[in-house]
Design an enzyme around this catalytic site. Sequence first.
Site, short mmCIF file in Angstrom:
data_model
loop_
_atom_site.label_atom_id
_atom_site.label_comp_id
_atom_site.label_asym_id
_atom_site.label_seq_id
_atom_site.Cartn_x
_atom_site.Cartn_y
_atom_site.Cartn_z
N ARG A 67 0.57 12.15 5.19
CA ARG A 67 0.13 11.23 4.14
C ARG A 67 -0.43 9.98 4.82
O ARG A 67 0.17 9.46 5.75
CB ARG A 67 1.30 10.89 3.22
N TYR A 97 6.99 -1.69 15.49
CA TYR A 97 6.18 -2.62 14.69
C TYR A 97 4.95 -3.00 15.50
O TYR A 97 5.05 -3.25 16.70
CB TYR A 97 6.97 -3.90 14.37
N LYS A 110 -4.87 15.70 2.09
CA LYS A 110 -5.32 16.71 1.12
C LYS A 110 -6.02 17.83 1.89
O LYS A 110 -5.38 18.49 2.70
CB LYS A 110 -6.20 16.06 0.06
N GLU A 134 1.95 -5.11 14.01
CA GLU A 134 0.97 -5.84 13.20
C GLU A 134 -0.23 -6.26 14.06
O GLU A 134 -0.05 -6.72 15.18
CB GLU A 134 1.59 -7.09 12.59
N ASP A 154 -15.33 7.84 -2.09
CA ASP A 154 -13.92 8.18 -1.90
C ASP A 154 -13.86 9.70 -1.80
O ASP A 154 -13.97 10.41 -2.80
CB ASP A 154 -13.11 7.67 -3.10
N THR A 212 -7.95 9.89 1.83
CA THR A 212 -6.57 10.13 2.25
C THR A 212 -6.65 11.15 3.37
O THR A 212 -7.69 11.78 3.59
CB THR A 212 -5.71 10.72 1.11
N1 DSN Z 1 -2.79 12.04 -6.83
C1 DSN Z 1 -4.04 12.47 -6.29
C2 DSN Z 1 -4.50 13.73 -6.89
O1 DSN Z 1 -3.66 14.54 -7.24
O2 DSN Z 1 -5.69 13.97 -7.01
C3 DSN Z 1 -5.08 11.42 -6.41
O3 DSN Z 1 -4.61 10.24 -5.86
#
Ligand code: DSN
Length: 443
Positions: free
Chosen positions: A233, A48, A227, A50, A198, A224
Amino acid sequence: MTHHDNQIYELIQKENHRQKTGIELIPSENYASKHVREPLSSSFVNKYSEGYPGKRYYGGNEFVDQVEKIAQERAKKLFQVEYVNVQPYSGSPANFAVYMATCEPGDTIMGQALVTGGHLTHGAHVSFSATYFNSVQYGVLQEKHKNDGLFDFEAIRKLAQVHKPKLIWVGASAYPLQIPFERFAKIADEVGAYLAADIAHIAGLVAGGQHPSPVPHVHIVTTTTHKTLRGPRGGIIMVTAKGLKKDPELPKKIDKAVFPGLQGGPHDNQTAAIAVALYEASQPSFKTYAAQIVKNAQTLADTLKKGGIHLVGDGSENHLILADLTETHGAGAGYFAEYALDHVGLTMNKNTVPGEQSSPFYPSGIRMGTPAATTRGMKDREMKFIGETMLKVLEIIKDYKLPDTKEERIPYLKNFRQEIESNDELKKIKKEVEKMAVGFAIP
Ligand code: DSN
């Protein structure tokens, strides 16, 4: 992975098999390297912490502090930004923190509508972003317009001038072309709005030099990490030099919004894995990977186009393709396509298309992308195979049409699924896909 818990063990084995024997074409998915996966189950999973490096509410954080600082520095260098917060659990919390740092509840915000490729958190009516803020949404054109992609900047400018949003989002989840960030910046500057990019979908392409960076044009960048960036993640928030100039307090406001505003302790194992992913993304081999993603998307797009499939934006300039089946297969055909393609091991998702004539649950398009297949080493030949296989499947489902009423739909779709499962031609295609897929290792 051991047999300690048989139920879960078996499901993991099944998922391993599914991933190995099929081809992953969901554009937001990827395969993280074993070096990225290892920190996820390291001793950092037990901790932890914080707070932020040097300012924690718990002891024992001397190594966590170092990991977090390394992750911050790597992100700063990779994306050329002034400040980074690597604690968001994922993309939606990262975006929520941006709202908290820049707006008061009830303020007006503006983003690309979900049905036209935007993200839930950019003001979709079912999300917190429209519950707690006054959401104004812009759409996209059905065809490409000069160098503006699918954006009608005159309409976007008018909307911004009328509603004077405090925050404007640029960035999408289902947009196949490059995004001209500077055009959005001009509008945001004219109305005095914060502009947040984004880049969740394209972060790996930006890092790998295959998509223009938003950094010179926007105040804030979120992404994120799982991807195209090929990490675990997770989520990151960045403030640019332009952002600092607009509001020197932005880093402090964002830190406060993430913790204690929105989250508790960061997931330190995730932070360590993000640091590794950022290291990988800074290597020359990542540039080659990013370039191959785009090349593969173009080959796949060309193959589909030659087969008569209409593509939104007439092709792809990034990692993603959005096929509009309205004319060739009928409104709502995305449902049939996703089901049949998944059945043969080509996993992608049904998606709404610009000018959608059906509904989000039975949309008229399919969205696919090349990041995961490219990680497995697939290139031109495999993209042509995937495209030609898709054309065969799309031909098989051509006569299925979505009934108008709910009462008719239930038995019709049940019958459709049964026919797909017992179709001999599809069984043969599934074997061909499997044969090709298993030749390409998953990291
Ligand atoms: N779920 C993601 C996507 O597939 O584009 C977006 O958050």
